[in-house]
Motif scaffolding. Structure first.
Motif, short mmCIF file in Angstrom:
data_model
loop_
_atom_site.label_atom_id
_atom_site.label_comp_id
_atom_site.label_asym_id
_atom_site.label_seq_id
_atom_site.Cartn_x
_atom_site.Cartn_y
_atom_site.Cartn_z
N LYS A 122 0.81 -1.20 0.00
CA LYS A 122 0.00 0.00 0.00
C LYS A 122 0.86 1.27 0.00
CE LYS A 122 -3.27 -2.30 3.09
NZ LYS A 122 -3.78 -2.29 4.47
N GLY A 123 2.12 1.15 0.40
CA GLY A 123 2.92 2.32 0.74
C GLY A 123 3.05 3.37 -0.36
N SER B 108 5.69 -7.38 3.56
CA SER B 108 6.87 -7.99 4.16
C SER B 108 7.09 -7.56 5.60
CB SER B 108 8.14 -7.62 3.36
OG SER B 108 8.36 -6.23 3.41
N TYR B 109 6.40 -6.50 6.07
CA TYR B 109 6.70 -5.98 7.40
C TYR B 109 5.83 -6.54 8.51
CZ TYR B 109 9.88 -2.09 6.35
OH TYR B 109 10.95 -1.31 6.01
N SER C 79 12.17 -4.93 9.08
CA SER C 79 11.80 -5.55 7.82
C SER C 79 11.90 -7.07 7.91
CB SER C 79 12.75 -5.04 6.73
OG SER C 79 12.41 -5.59 5.49
N GLU D 190 7.87 2.54 -5.91
CA GLU D 190 8.01 2.05 -4.53
C GLU D 190 8.15 3.25 -3.59
OE1 GLU D 190 7.71 -0.01 -2.29
OE2 GLU D 190 9.40 -1.39 -2.12
N ASP D 191 7.61 3.15 -2.39
CA ASP D 191 7.75 4.27 -1.45
C ASP D 191 9.13 4.31 -0.83
OD1 ASP D 191 7.16 1.92 -0.11
OD2 ASP D 191 5.95 2.87 1.44
N ILE D 192 9.60 3.15 -0.32
CA ILE D 192 10.88 3.15 0.38
C ILE D 192 11.62 1.84 0.17
CG2 ILE D 192 9.81 2.39 2.56
CD1 ILE D 192 11.93 4.22 3.99
N ASP E 13 14.21 -0.45 1.92
CA ASP E 13 14.81 -0.67 3.24
C ASP E 13 15.89 -1.73 3.06
OD1 ASP E 13 15.31 -1.26 5.93
OD2 ASP E 13 13.28 -0.82 6.53
N SER E 14 15.55 -3.00 3.25
CA SER E 14 16.54 -4.06 3.01
C SER E 14 16.70 -4.34 1.52
CB SER E 14 16.09 -5.35 3.71
OG SER E 14 14.97 -5.89 3.06
N GLY E 15 15.71 -3.95 0.71
CA GLY E 15 15.73 -4.24 -0.72
C GLY E 15 15.16 -5.60 -1.08
N ARG E 16 14.74 -6.36 -0.07
CA ARG E 16 14.23 -7.72 -0.35
C ARG E 16 12.95 -7.69 -1.19
NH1 ARG E 16 14.85 -8.49 5.21
NH2 ARG E 16 16.82 -9.44 5.79
N THR E 17 12.09 -6.73 -0.88
CA THR E 17 10.82 -6.67 -1.60
C THR E 17 11.08 -6.49 -3.09
OG1 THR E 17 9.80 -5.65 0.34
CG2 THR E 17 8.61 -5.46 -1.74
N ASP F 44 3.55 3.66 6.70
CA ASP F 44 2.77 3.41 7.91
C ASP F 44 3.58 2.80 9.03
OD1 ASP F 44 3.10 0.76 6.72
OD2 ASP F 44 1.58 0.10 8.14
N ARG G 273 -0.40 6.81 7.41
CA ARG G 273 -0.20 6.88 5.96
C ARG G 273 -0.66 8.22 5.40
NH1 ARG G 273 1.17 1.69 3.97
NH2 ARG G 273 0.14 -0.05 4.98
C1 PRP Z 1 7.29 -1.76 3.13
C2 PRP Z 1 7.58 -0.61 2.21
C3 PRP Z 1 8.32 -1.26 1.08
C4 PRP Z 1 9.04 -2.41 1.73
C5 PRP Z 1 10.47 -2.04 1.92
O1 PRP Z 1 6.12 -2.37 2.69
O2 PRP Z 1 6.39 0.02 1.79
O3 PRP Z 1 7.42 -1.76 0.10
O4 PRP Z 1 8.41 -2.64 2.99
O5 PRP Z 1 11.18 -3.02 2.65
P1 PRP Z 1 12.38 -3.89 2.09
O6 PRP Z 1 13.22 -3.02 1.20
O7 PRP Z 1 13.11 -4.28 3.35
O8 PRP Z 1 11.82 -5.07 1.38
P2 PRP Z 1 5.19 -3.23 3.66
O9 PRP Z 1 5.48 -4.68 3.48
O10 PRP Z 1 5.27 -2.68 5.05
O11 PRP Z 1 3.76 -2.99 3.07
P3 PRP Z 1 2.97 -1.61 2.82
O12 PRP Z 1 3.52 -1.05 1.52
O13 PRP Z 1 1.56 -2.07 2.69
O14 PRP Z 1 3.19 -0.67 3.98
#
Ligand code: PRP
Length: 182
Positions: free
Chosen positions: A52-53, A78-79, A85, A108-110, A112-116, A167, A173
């Motif tokens: 959703k981010g 993933s969170y 993460s 993508e919003d952010i 973090d680890s890049g796994r997503t 979030d 959000r």
């Molecule tokens: C968060 C964020 C990114 C992802 C980044 O999503 O919005 O999509 O994690 O993390 P990563 O780089 O470590 O993989 P989340 O799973 O919280 O879902 P959301 O977008 O619904 O908030």
């Protein structure tokens, strides 16, 4: 960074320092729109927002891109409800429309680890797009950048950030700015 003071949008929660105010975000998103406009002279672009981010970022970004485009979404998680993460990326929805031969820009919003993104770009690439690139509003630069990362709004601090789509346990959000979780 500044202290946002009490914001009725946050209820009883305490927010930390503001990282990006609404005007700063707006100016950079407009610039990203111009960068994307220049990068895809043919248009025919499919922007895929990762929910959703990315929902607010995507909504603002598409209005700043002056090319023919269409919009679809990916839903992954993933969170969970924590602030760290998680490793598993669960894909709940991906575009039904064919991706073969199209210019795909994953929004993508952010990072973090890049796994997503690592998981999702592999999956999208297997569908044979003409090109695949990533546009991320924020990049924590914890890991080496994904190879498809082409457009970045801002480098981000290691803090947990909320607002403008991001979030914590589904709250915050709707903040028009991005702040650290206090
Ligand atoms: C968060 C964020 C990114 C992802 C980044 O999503 O919005 O999509 O994690 O993390 P990563 O780089 O470590 O993989 P989340 O799973 O919280 O879902 P959301 O977008 O619904 O908030």
């Amino acid at each position: 960074m500044s202290s946002p003071g009490a914001d009725p949008r946050a209820g009883e929660a305490r927010l930390g320092a503001t990282f990006l105010d609404a005007d700063t975000i707006r100016r950079r998103v407009d610039e990203l729109g111009q960068e994307i406009t220049r990068a895809y002279p043919e248009g025919d672009l499919l922007l895929i927002g990762l929910l959703k981010g990315s929902f607010i970022f995507l909504a603002d970004l598409v209005r700043a891109v002056e090319r023919p485009l269409s919009v679809d979404f990916l839903v992954a998680s993933s969170y969970g409800t924590g602030t760290v993460s998680g490793g598993e990326v669960r894909l709940l929805y991906e575009p039904a429309t064919p991706l073969a031969g199209r210019h795909i820009l994953l929004v993508e919003d952010i990072i973090d680890s890049g796994r997503t993104l690592a998981s999702l770009t592999e999956r999208l690439r297997s569908r044979g797009p003409r090109s695949l690139a990533i546009c991320a509003l924020l990049d924590k630069r914890i890991a080496p950048p994904p190879p498809d990362l082409r457009f970045v709004g801002f480098p981000a601090p290691p803090a947990f950030l909320v607002g403008y789509g991001l979030d914590h346990a589904e709250a915050f959000r709707h903040l028009p700015y991005i702040a650290e979780l206090g």
